[in-house]
Design a protein around this motif. Structure first.
Motif, PDB file in Angstrom:
ATOM      1  N   ASP A  83      48.959  54.211 111.800  1.00 35.86           N
ATOM      2  CA  ASP A  83      48.443  55.461 111.251  1.00 35.86           C
ATOM      3  C   ASP A  83      49.586  56.442 111.034  1.00 35.86           C
ATOM      4  O   ASP A  83      50.421  56.646 111.936  1.00 35.86           O
ATOM      5  CB  ASP A  83      47.411  56.089 112.210  1.00 35.86           C
ATOM      6  CG  ASP A  83      46.126  55.269 112.251  1.00 35.86           C
ATOM      7  OD1 ASP A  83      45.914  54.454 111.333  1.00 35.86           O
ATOM      8  OD2 ASP A  83      45.352  55.412 113.218  1.00 35.86           O
ATOM      9  N   GLU A  84      49.616  57.066 109.889  1.00 36.65           N
ATOM     10  CA  GLU A  84      50.694  58.041 109.626  1.00 36.65           C
ATOM     11  C   GLU A  84      50.464  59.295 110.479  1.00 36.65           C
ATOM     12  O   GLU A  84      49.342  59.567 110.919  1.00 36.65           O
ATOM     13  CB  GLU A  84      50.695  58.396 108.148  1.00 36.65           C
ATOM     14  CG  GLU A  84      49.499  59.231 107.734  1.00 36.65           C
ATOM     15  CD  GLU A  84      48.909  58.809 106.408  1.00 36.65           C
ATOM     16  OE1 GLU A  84      47.911  59.399 106.016  1.00 36.65           O
ATOM     17  OE2 GLU A  84      49.441  57.887 105.774  1.00 36.65           O
ATOM     18  N   ASP A  85      51.539  60.032 110.709  1.00 35.24           N
ATOM     19  CA  ASP A  85      51.432  61.271 111.489  1.00 35.24           C
ATOM     20  C   ASP A  85      51.314  62.491 110.581  1.00 35.24           C
ATOM     21  O   ASP A  85      51.014  63.587 111.050  1.00 35.24           O
ATOM     22  CB  ASP A  85      52.656  61.408 112.412  1.00 35.24           C
ATOM     23  CG  ASP A  85      52.664  60.313 113.463  1.00 35.24           C
ATOM     24  OD1 ASP A  85      53.390  59.301 113.283  1.00 35.24           O
ATOM     25  OD2 ASP A  85      51.868  60.441 114.424  1.00 35.24           O
ATOM     26  N   ASN A  86      51.591  62.267 109.303  1.00 36.09           N
ATOM     27  CA  ASN A  86      51.407  63.329 108.314  1.00 36.09           C
ATOM     28  C   ASN A  86      51.463  62.675 106.940  1.00 36.09           C
ATOM     29  O   ASN A  86      52.052  61.595 106.798  1.00 36.09           O
ATOM     30  CB  ASN A  86      52.522  64.379 108.447  1.00 36.09           C
ATOM     31  CG  ASN A  86      52.233  65.609 107.597  1.00 36.09           C
ATOM     32  OD1 ASN A  86      52.690  65.691 106.459  1.00 36.09           O
ATOM     33  ND2 ASN A  86      51.459  66.535 108.099  1.00 36.09           N
ATOM     34  N   VAL A  87      50.857  63.308 105.941  1.00 38.63           N
ATOM     35  CA  VAL A  87      50.888  62.749 104.584  1.00 38.63           C
ATOM     36  C   VAL A  87      50.778  63.893 103.591  1.00 38.63           C
ATOM     37  O   VAL A  87      50.126  64.905 103.871  1.00 38.63           O
ATOM     38  CB  VAL A  87      49.734  61.726 104.390  1.00 38.63           C
ATOM     39  CG1 VAL A  87      48.379  62.362 104.631  1.00 38.63           C
ATOM     40  CG2 VAL A  87      49.774  61.074 103.029  1.00 38.63           C
TER      41      VAL A  87
END
Lengths: 100, 100, 100
Positions: A83-87
């Motif tokens: 899962d990304e931590d920001n996008v």
């Protein structure tokens, strides 16, 4: 949102990616060439593999995993979720609009 | 510390990486060749893309994102952040020293 | 479970991967070709690098890091840990069985 890390024999990779796009389980798939080394039945194996990075949504993740298992030639495929931590917000919006 | 996952047309990738280094927004950028499949305007597109993995710091992240948006040829670029769960201390120190 | 992100000069990458497999510190390693740009001694350097993605376990992680430091040609190698947020159970089982 999840990035799904898959490995596959090179000659099966395009079909897996196409299936995920056709069935709207991923908004995009990046496919990279790699050389893999791994243990199978106690022996070290060395072969070319494709790495697929599929961008999907929380809601579609489980369906994506089971669909990959359907079409993947391996009995025990590498299927991992990061899962990304920001996008970038506009990218997240585009992604959600292109996954069912 | 963040690794920023970017995709770009191959012919724009080197310039993006150089900009991030020149302006000390990343300590290093790894650039990989890939084949991408994605949906745009309802159609499935298939093309070569570069993946850039930029190593930066918490403090520089937002500036890096806005600078990538300035120089990136796409309206909606893929810009995602993945934070590591552990890092070799000497590498983390080197990285912080090379990012403003 | 951790994926360990390593970079290495291309001509040292196969040996690092083989060491991790032979010594059962990783169940598999994916090796990818990349172009890197980074700052060293104040100068921007541009060179080919291999990226290695090693799949290991929580228990083996620290030993893997110190073993990479032993065999890596760089003084300050990039060694980062990314933990997955989910994994296919059969793949996780296979992985744990192939790492000491």
């Amino acid at each position: 949102m999840p990035t799904v890390y898959l490995t596959s024999p090179p000659d099966a990779a395009a079909e897996i990616a196409e299936t995920l796009l056709e069935e709207r389980l991923a908004a995009c798939v990046n496919r990279l060439p790699s050389e893999s080394i791994y243990r199978w039945d106690g022996e070290i194996q060395r072969e070319a593999e494709a790495i697929l990075l599929a961008k999907t949504t929380d809601e579609a993740y489980d369906d994506l995993v089971s669909r990959v298992q359907d079409v993947h030639p391996h009995e025990v495929p590498c299927i991992e979720r990061f899962d990304e931590d920001n996008v970038l917000e506009s990218f997240a919006t585009w992604r959600a609009e292109n996954v069912d």
